[in-house]
Write an enzyme that holds these catalytic residues in place. Structure first.
Site, PDB file in Angstrom:
ATOM      1  N   GLN A   1       0.814  -1.196   0.000  1.00  0.00           N
ATOM      2  CA  GLN A   1       0.000   0.000   0.000  1.00  0.00           C
ATOM      3  C   GLN A   1       0.860   1.263   0.000  1.00  0.00           C
ATOM      4  O   GLN A   1       2.049   1.240   0.316  1.00  0.00           O
ATOM      5  CB  GLN A   1      -0.915   0.015   1.227  1.00  0.00           C
TER       6      GLN A   1
ATOM      7  N   GLU B   1      -8.084   5.697   6.375  1.00  0.00           N
ATOM      8  CA  GLU B   1      -7.834   4.855   7.547  1.00  0.00           C
ATOM      9  C   GLU B   1      -7.569   5.673   8.802  1.00  0.00           C
ATOM     10  O   GLU B   1      -6.921   6.715   8.764  1.00  0.00           O
ATOM     11  CB  GLU B   1      -6.633   3.939   7.300  1.00  0.00           C
TER      12      GLU B   1
END
Length: 256
Positions: free
Chosen positions: A106, A193
């Protein structure tokens, strides 16, 4: 999934990273210990009011296409928001970490607000390693960032960030930290997130809305957008903190 050592006192103190355009004197922790966390379900199994496909998580909000394919590339473009209050959040794209929780390839951008000041970090990560900041890649609120992660094999890949506003591009080659972290390619994500520092989630910043455009996840033979994906909302302590919508190749994640 990122993890930085993010120490939080009653005054919410954040540490400074090299890539930040704003210097926060209060930030005392090192970013070497910041890390993402795989998708973590909340106490509620499914969300309501957002989509028939919505699910609750304590840390992820966004979209994950259904598993059953082998994803090799994920890309998306978003405008860096101006967070408010005291807290932090991160926008990223990635491979695995949802149903395949032992690994995540990521990359993305953190945004932090502390005492009325804001700062930003661009990073890459192959979980369970910690996140690493890109150097010499300044970011400011309002910059348009395109993020792409690509797996060249189950244990190798690249992360690329393009600052469309400044013309700056950075690319990093990555290798799985061990064989257990080999990618399965089961998941692709576009996520905002509430990341982790020091084994706990950081206070979640009010980021307004992050909109991913041009969202695409590719396999060796085809590509798909977020429309068929599962919507993920963040719920903490019984309170839903985000709302997600999709339209074509666009995903909007809003702080509620």
């Amino acid at each position: 999934m990122k993890l930085s050592t993010f120490f939080v006192s009653s005054a919410l103190i954040f540490s400074v990273a090299v890539a930040r355009p704003s210097r926060l004197a209060e930030r005392i922790a090192a970013r070497e210990s910041r890390r993402s966390r795989p998708f973590t379900p909340s106490d509620s199994a499914r969300a309501s009011g957002n989509s028939t496909h919505a699910e609750f998580s304590t840390n992820w909000s966004g979209v994950s296409p259904p598993s059953g394919q082998t994803f090799t590339t994920v890309t998306g473009t978003f405008t860096v928001p101006t967070p408010s209050g005291n807290g932090a959040a991160s926008a990223w794209v990635g491979i695995d970490g949802d149903t395949a929780q032992q690994s995540i390839l990521q990359s993305g951008v953190d945004f932090t607000a502390s005492g009325g000041r804001v700062s930003f970090d661009a990073w890459f990560e192959w979980f369970p390693n910690f996140a690493t900041d890109f150097s010499n890649f300044p970011i400011a609120a309002g910059n348009v960032i395109t993020v792409t992660v690509h797996s060249t094999s189950s244990t190798t890949g690249t992360a690329t960030l393009v600052n469309e506003s400044t013309g700056k591009t950075v690319t990093q080659a990555l290798t799985a930290p061990d064989s257990a972290a080999a990618l399965k390619g089961q998941n692709a994500e576009w996520i905002v997130e509430d990341f982790e520092e020091g084994d706990s989630l950081v206070p979640f910043a009010d980021f307004g809305t992050v909109t991913f455009t041009g969202a695409s996840a590719s396999t060796a033979s085809s590509s798909l957008g977020p429309a068929s994906g599962v919507i993920l909302d963040i719920e903490q302590n019984g309170e839903v903190l985000t709302s997600v919508s999709t339209s074509g190749s666009t995903i909007s994640v809003s702080h509620t």
